[in-house]
Design a protein around this motif. Sequence first.
Motif, short mmCIF file in Angstrom:
data_model
loop_
_atom_site.label_atom_id
_atom_site.label_comp_id
_atom_site.label_asym_id
_atom_site.label_seq_id
_atom_site.Cartn_x
_atom_site.Cartn_y
_atom_site.Cartn_z
N ARG A 32 0.87 -29.32 -25.79
CA ARG A 32 1.15 -27.99 -25.51
C ARG A 32 0.86 -27.79 -24.06
NH1 ARG A 32 2.06 -24.20 -30.12
NH2 ARG A 32 1.96 -22.53 -28.32
N ILE A 33 -0.48 -28.32 -23.54
CA ILE A 33 -0.96 -27.73 -22.12
C ILE A 33 -0.81 -29.02 -21.07
CG2 ILE A 33 -2.53 -26.41 -23.46
CD1 ILE A 33 -4.92 -28.46 -22.48
N ASP A 34 -0.51 -30.15 -21.62
CA ASP A 34 -0.19 -31.30 -20.56
C ASP A 34 1.05 -31.98 -20.78
OD1 ASP A 34 -0.59 -32.96 -18.58
OD2 ASP A 34 -2.32 -34.04 -19.25
N ARG A 61 -10.50 -23.19 -22.59
CA ARG A 61 -9.65 -23.59 -21.54
C ARG A 61 -8.24 -23.82 -22.25
NH1 ARG A 61 -10.50 -23.52 -16.56
NH2 ARG A 61 -8.99 -25.08 -16.23
N TRP A 62 -8.16 -23.90 -23.50
CA TRP A 62 -6.90 -23.96 -24.33
C TRP A 62 -6.31 -22.56 -24.54
CZ3 TRP A 62 -6.22 -26.30 -30.00
CH2 TRP A 62 -4.88 -26.16 -30.24
N TYR A 63 -7.34 -21.58 -24.65
CA TYR A 63 -6.93 -20.29 -24.74
C TYR A 63 -6.14 -19.82 -23.45
CZ TYR A 63 -7.56 -15.17 -24.81
OH TYR A 63 -7.32 -13.86 -24.82
N LEU A 64 -6.97 -20.36 -22.40
CA LEU A 64 -6.63 -19.58 -20.96
C LEU A 64 -5.14 -20.34 -20.75
CD1 LEU A 64 -9.76 -20.02 -18.74
CD2 LEU A 64 -8.58 -17.66 -19.56
N TYR A 65 -4.93 -21.45 -21.12
CA TYR A 65 -3.67 -22.26 -20.69
C TYR A 65 -2.42 -21.48 -21.67
CZ TYR A 65 -5.47 -25.85 -18.04
OH TYR A 65 -6.22 -26.70 -17.13
N GLU A 66 -2.81 -21.32 -23.14
CA GLU A 66 -1.66 -20.62 -23.92
C GLU A 66 -1.45 -19.24 -23.63
OE1 GLU A 66 -0.17 -21.94 -26.55
OE2 GLU A 66 -0.72 -23.97 -26.01
N THR A 67 -2.46 -18.62 -22.98
CA THR A 67 -2.15 -17.19 -22.52
C THR A 67 -1.54 -16.93 -21.13
OG1 THR A 67 -4.41 -16.78 -22.17
CG2 THR A 67 -3.64 -16.19 -24.22
N GLY A 68 -1.74 -17.90 -20.46
CA GLY A 68 -1.04 -17.85 -19.03
C GLY A 68 -1.96 -17.34 -18.05
N ARG A 69 -3.35 -17.40 -18.50
CA ARG A 69 -4.39 -16.60 -17.64
C ARG A 69 -5.05 -17.39 -16.55
NH1 ARG A 69 -8.06 -13.61 -21.48
NH2 ARG A 69 -9.44 -13.55 -19.79
N GLU A 70 -4.67 -18.66 -16.79
CA GLU A 70 -5.42 -19.85 -15.75
C GLU A 70 -4.53 -19.69 -14.39
OE1 GLU A 70 -7.32 -23.08 -14.45
OE2 GLU A 70 -7.37 -22.16 -16.78
N VAL A 71 -5.52 -19.41 -13.38
CA VAL A 71 -5.18 -19.63 -12.36
C VAL A 71 -5.61 -20.52 -11.41
CG1 VAL A 71 -5.24 -18.26 -10.06
CG2 VAL A 71 -5.66 -16.86 -12.20
#
Length: 125
Positions: A32-34, A61-71
């Motif tokens: 899902r993330i990569d 980190r998985w949570y940040l990627y799933e929620t779209g909060r990763e900058v």
Amino acid sequence: MNQAEMILMGLRIWGSIGALVAGVFLTVGMDRIDEDAREAYIFRPLLIPGILVIWPLVLWRWYLYETGREVWARRYDPPRRAHFAVGWMLPLGICAIIVTGLSIRQQWPADIAPERLSAPAEVSQ
């Protein structure tokens, strides 16, 4: 329960949670993330030891990627900003540890005579 048993129990709990996170992340989350990791299953067992140890970071980190909060633009800013401070704190800390260890050395009394140790007696059966 003594202290060693409590530490061992904590390590077992940490490892169990890490194994659960590793199983779920490597089967579901990695795809899902990569997008480059999709259909690439050979390298995933190599990640298991690392996930067992740092599973809270993996979940975060998985949570940040799933929620779209990763900058992505600011991803490496905090480590780079800390390099200068850490570059000075590490050698100063090592020097402080050495100086503290040398200044707190224990001095044994001079009147304690050495005691000769002997081999354990053999047990006849």
